[in-house]
Scaffold this active site. Structure first.
Site, mmCIF file in Angstrom:
data_model
loop_
_atom_site.group_PDB
_atom_site.id
_atom_site.type_symbol
_atom_site.label_atom_id
_atom_site.label_comp_id
_atom_site.label_asym_id
_atom_site.label_seq_id
_atom_site.Cartn_x
_atom_site.Cartn_y
_atom_site.Cartn_z
ATOM 1 N N HIS A 59 5.702 -3.585 -12.965
ATOM 2 C CA HIS A 59 7.031 -3.436 -13.572
ATOM 3 C C HIS A 59 7.550 -4.860 -13.767
ATOM 4 O O HIS A 59 7.360 -5.709 -12.901
ATOM 5 C CB HIS A 59 7.933 -2.620 -12.633
ATOM 6 C CG HIS A 59 9.347 -2.431 -13.098
ATOM 7 N ND1 HIS A 59 9.683 -2.198 -14.416
ATOM 8 C CD2 HIS A 59 10.518 -2.422 -12.417
ATOM 9 C CE1 HIS A 59 11.007 -2.061 -14.516
ATOM 10 N NE2 HIS A 59 11.525 -2.200 -13.306
ATOM 11 N N SER B 271 13.398 32.674 -26.331
ATOM 12 C CA SER B 271 13.913 33.703 -27.253
ATOM 13 C C SER B 271 14.718 33.060 -28.375
ATOM 14 O O SER B 271 15.189 31.927 -28.252
ATOM 15 C CB SER B 271 14.812 34.672 -26.481
ATOM 16 O OG SER B 271 15.992 33.993 -26.068
ATOM 17 N N TYR C 83 0.851 -1.192 0.000
ATOM 18 C CA TYR C 83 0.000 0.000 0.000
ATOM 19 C C TYR C 83 0.888 1.243 0.000
ATOM 20 O O TYR C 83 0.744 2.149 0.803
ATOM 21 C CB TYR C 83 -0.919 -0.031 1.224
ATOM 22 C CG TYR C 83 -2.124 0.882 1.129
ATOM 23 C CD1 TYR C 83 -3.178 0.584 0.274
ATOM 24 C CD2 TYR C 83 -2.209 2.046 1.913
ATOM 25 C CE1 TYR C 83 -4.281 1.413 0.187
ATOM 26 C CE2 TYR C 83 -3.323 2.884 1.836
ATOM 27 C CZ TYR C 83 -4.347 2.561 0.970
ATOM 28 O OH TYR C 83 -5.457 3.378 0.890
ATOM 29 N N ASP D 268 10.418 -3.643 -5.846
ATOM 30 C CA ASP D 268 10.935 -4.717 -6.697
ATOM 31 C C ASP D 268 11.925 -5.627 -5.966
ATOM 32 O O ASP D 268 11.902 -6.838 -6.139
ATOM 33 C CB ASP D 268 11.588 -4.109 -7.949
ATOM 34 C CG ASP D 268 10.560 -3.377 -8.793
ATOM 35 O OD1 ASP D 268 9.541 -3.997 -9.151
ATOM 36 O OD2 ASP D 268 10.761 -2.179 -9.068
#
Ligand code: NAD
Ligand code: MG
Length: 357
Positions: free
Chosen positions: A109, A253, A26, A84
């Site tokens: 993933h 610019s 979570y 992971d």
């Protein structure tokens, strides 16, 4: 060849009707997945460790919370949203022993599947929905009625229903409102790691530091250098986000644009060689091996590098200057927490982030 995009009409919510999704973890992604799915009418259970500090957060948000093993047993779809590096241990101990044929195991993933650290049984469907944005954005954009784009992939469709369920999941997250794109675990993992290392996190922060240091070492005021190299970066990136490089060049610019063409390539001379090297380390698995070994051995090098960059002069100068600019909604990161820095600022993202272990 242009990639096919999938939208709401390509994803049938019926594929998840009557099914339960267990969201494991979570954190950044976990809270957004659990809440978006829940509000899209999907039956959600959040799987957390008994001592997890996230338990009251999820429960107060109106979500059902269970131990990871129970959540997996209850579910038809299991989405793993712990870091992971921690996924393999959680999978081995609490997920795999409780899997049954026909379940769909999902990731945001592809790291652990692609690098072979998690190898689910052959009768388990394996899929991915990887939102192209952090969790708090996945949540706030959904609440506003939109969606962040995402990648999806089907690694294994043992039941014949994986693809429809993965698309329905992406729809419930809000992703198909913006469009989702099909990929493979290999492509998602390698491009994601490359992007964050060569450009988004690594490349950009190294360029910002190098430009800041160049000015300060040449005797210019650090505060001015901060505005020039970090503060203004957002204004430039916002232009690119809306209209690409063309709109950025339209807006600045002519002098800035001319300097862009003649000097930009001098900065990145050699950069593509380094990028190809970085991509090679990712494709060969050598980056993954190094990161997993670092994490498994306690993360001392990671902690040292984090500590060192935390005290870079641009961070100390920037924190002071941002505190007087409530309109940037400044946050400070202290002891693994991100907190609003200035009173009067809007609600900053405030969430704990796990240390390396
Ligand atoms: P996170 O760092 O926010 O942590 C998620 C939760 O996992 C924590 O809140 C905690 O509840 C739990 N956790 C932490 N350490 C644990 C441990 N050692 N054992 C068990 N549980 C633990 O994670 P995240 O950033 O949301 O990542 C989750 C997944 O989503 C990963 O696969 C990541 O690659 C993927 N992802 C993340 C993002 C992002 O922006 N954060 C974007 C796309 C995909
Ligand atoms: Mg990414």
């Amino acid at each position: 060849m242009t990639a096919r995009m999938y939208y709401d009409n390509d994803a049938d919510p019926a594929a998840l009707r009557g099914q339960t999704v267990a969201v494991i973890g979570y954190g950044s992604q976990g809270h957004a997945h659990a809440l978006n799915l829940h509000e899209s009418g999907v039956n959600v259970v959040v799987g957390l460790a008994p001592a997890s500090k996230s338990r009251p957060l999820a429960a107060d948000a109106g979500l059902r919370v269970a131990d990871v093993a129970d959540a997996v047993r209850d579910a038809d779809v299991v989405m793993i949203l712990v870091p992971d590096t921690a996924q393999k241990a959680v999978y081995d101990a609490e997920i795999e022993p409780n899997l049954r044929p026909g379940q769909l195991l999902m990731f945001a993933h592809g790291f652990n599947i692609h690098f072979g650290r998690i190898d689910p049984p052959a009768d388990i469907d394996v899929g991915m929905v990887a939102p192209k944005g952090p969790g708090h954005l996945l949540r706030s954009v959904y609440l506003a009625g939109g969606g962040v784009p995402a990648l999806f992939a089907v690694h294994r469709d043992a039941s014949g229903t994986a693809r429809a369920r993965v698309l329905a999941y992406a729809r419930a997250l809000g992703n198909t409102r913006a469009g989702v794109l099909e990929t493979t675990f290999a492509e998602e993992t390698e491009t994601d790691l490359f992007g964050e290392q060569a450009l988004l996190c690594g490349g950009v922060s190294s360029l910002v530091k190098a430009a800041f240091e160049t000015l300060v070492e040449a005797g210019y005021q650090p505060e001015l250098a901060y505005f020039e190299t970090m503060h203004e970066l957002k204004l430039i990136v916002d232009l690119m986000y809306r209209g690409g490089l063309n709109f950025m060049r339209f807006s600045v610019s002519d002098t800035a644009e001319y300097g862009d063409y003649v000097s930009g390539p001098r900065v990145t001379e050699g950069a593509k060689v380094a990028m190809k090297d970085i991509l090679g380390d990712i494709q060969s698995g050598s980056f993954a091996k190094r990161w997993v070994a670092e994490y498994d051995s306690g993360g001392a090098e990671f902690a040292r590098m984090r500590e060192q960059d935390k005290h870079h002069q641009i961070e100390e100068v920037g924190a002071r200057l941002r505190a007087a600019m409530p309109f940037v909604n400044p946050v400070v990161v202290e002891a693994g927490q991100a907190q609003a820095a200035a009173s009067g600022a809007g609600a900053a993202e405030s969430r704990p982030k796990e240390a390396a272990r």
